[in-house]
Write a protein that holds these residues in place. Structure first.
Motif, PDB file in Angstrom:
ATOM      1  N   UNK A  52       0.830  -1.204   0.000  1.00 48.93           N
ATOM      2  CA  UNK A  52       0.000   0.000   0.000  1.00 48.93           C
ATOM      3  C   UNK A  52       0.868   1.258   0.000  1.00 48.93           C
ATOM      4  N   UNK A  53       1.879   1.265  -0.861  1.00 52.43           N
ATOM      5  CA  UNK A  53       2.799   2.394  -0.942  1.00 52.43           C
ATOM      6  C   UNK A  53       2.322   3.383  -2.008  1.00 52.43           C
ATOM      7  N   UNK A  54       2.317   4.664  -1.684  1.00 51.81           N
ATOM      8  CA  UNK A  54       1.871   5.660  -2.676  1.00 51.81           C
ATOM      9  C   UNK A  54       2.935   5.892  -3.741  1.00 51.81           C
ATOM     10  N   UNK A  55       2.506   6.373  -4.881  1.00 54.11           N
ATOM     11  CA  UNK A  55       3.421   6.780  -5.945  1.00 54.11           C
ATOM     12  C   UNK A  55       3.237   8.275  -6.146  1.00 54.11           C
ATOM     13  N   UNK A  56       4.320   9.027  -5.974  1.00 50.28           N
ATOM     14  CA  UNK A  56       4.253  10.469  -6.157  1.00 50.28           C
ATOM     15  C   UNK A  56       5.312  10.897  -7.156  1.00 50.28           C
ATOM     16  N   UNK A  57       4.986  11.881  -7.939  1.00 48.34           N
ATOM     17  CA  UNK A  57       5.937  12.387  -8.914  1.00 48.34           C
ATOM     18  C   UNK A  57       7.026  13.201  -8.238  1.00 48.34           C
ATOM     19  N   UNK A  58       8.168  13.329  -8.898  1.00 45.56           N
ATOM     20  CA  UNK A  58       9.261  14.159  -8.406  1.00 45.56           C
ATOM     21  C   UNK A  58      10.034  14.679  -9.614  1.00 45.56           C
ATOM     22  N   UNK A 102       8.552  13.072 -13.104  1.00 47.13           N
ATOM     23  CA  UNK A 102       7.447  14.013 -12.887  1.00 47.13           C
ATOM     24  C   UNK A 102       6.079  13.484 -13.290  1.00 47.13           C
ATOM     25  N   UNK A 103       6.036  12.538 -14.205  1.00 42.92           N
ATOM     26  CA  UNK A 103       4.752  12.038 -14.682  1.00 42.92           C
ATOM     27  C   UNK A 103       4.307  10.753 -14.024  1.00 42.92           C
TER      28      UNK A 103
END
Length: 259
Positions: A217-223, A227-228
């Motif tokens: 249940x790990x989130x995926x965030x852009x950086x 970025x996408x």
């Protein structure tokens, strides 16, 4: 002993200590050489004194260990044309994979009581996958990977196969009839598009990475470097086997509507 979060680095730059965070951003560390030395010692030597400055690293989210496969979601059923690579990759990631016989249906999957089912078909997705959409009603993760020519499609775990098909047909516009005919697979003449052993390993690695992040249940965030980035449970990923290129397409469930 505390440790830096995976992907984080503390190193010496041109004018002092620098931190590369897990997202790839670089920051100058506004601490004295003595304080940085204490932080380094606490991160690298068991039993070293813990300086108060280490608390700032923790508060900023730079400390932590790699997440393992959760015990409660360790059992993963595998329904695959080429299962050896998937089974091996799942074991290496910390899961307990169980291979199903080709053509296994909903009842056979439910009998195993797995946390998830990973299906890999070396060709366009078969119609029988539509029946397995019911797995979501039983709280079972439903991952599908299929191949169309030299493109591998990794479907989002959080969107049913029926909805992915509907979204793709809608996106095809006037060509939706051709796409439906291709999926039906009647009178097909094929070129030499079968994945080689290295490509099968790549497919297995990508599939297991998605499943592992879903399980934890790990989130995926852009950086700045990615970025996408789109969360795996809400994106269709397309892998070009010839170039290694990846394209991620956000996919949402089709809302229920009256006929």
């Amino acid at each position: 002993m505390e440790t830096l979060k995976p992907g984080t680095a503390l190193f010496t730059g041109p004018s002092g200590a620098v931190l590369r965070d897990a997202a790839g951003e670089l920051f100058a560390v506004a601490l004295s050489d003595e304080a940085v030395g204490g932080v380094r010692a606490a991160l690298t030597r068991a039993g070293a004194p813990v300086p108060p400055e280490l608390g700032a690293f923790d508060h900023a989210g730079h400390l932590g260990r790699r997440a393992g496969w959760p015990t409660a979601r360790r059992t993963v059923a595998v329904l695959a044309d080429h299962s050896a690579d998937l089974l091996d990759a799942l074991r290496r990631a910390g899961a307990n994979p169980v291979a199903l016989q080709p053509g296994a249906g909903l009842d056979e999957v439910l009998a195993l009581r797995p946390a998830a089912l990973c299906a890999w078909h070396d060709g366009p997705a078969p119609d029988r996958w539509l029946d397995l959409d019911a797995l979501a009603d039983h709280g079972i993760g439903w991952q599908r990977v299929s191949r169309e020519g030299r493109h591998v499609l990794l479907e989002p775990i959080g969107v049913s196969h029926r909805d992915v098909r509907a979204r793709r047909l809608a996106a095809a516009g006037s060509g939706h009839r051709h796409l439906s005919a291709y999926w039906a697979g009647e009178d097909v003449v094929l070129g030499d598009d079968t994945p080689d052993p290295a490509e099968l390993l790549l497919v297995a690695a990508l599939a297991v990475k998605d499943l592992a992040r879903w399980a934890a249940d790990l989130p995926v965030t852009g950086n700045a470097l990615t970025p996408g980035a789109v969360p795996a449970h809400r994106r269709l990923r397309v892998l070009d086997l010839d170039t290694g290129a990846l394209a991620d397409h956000p996919v949402l469930p089709v809302p229920a509507s009256a006929p």
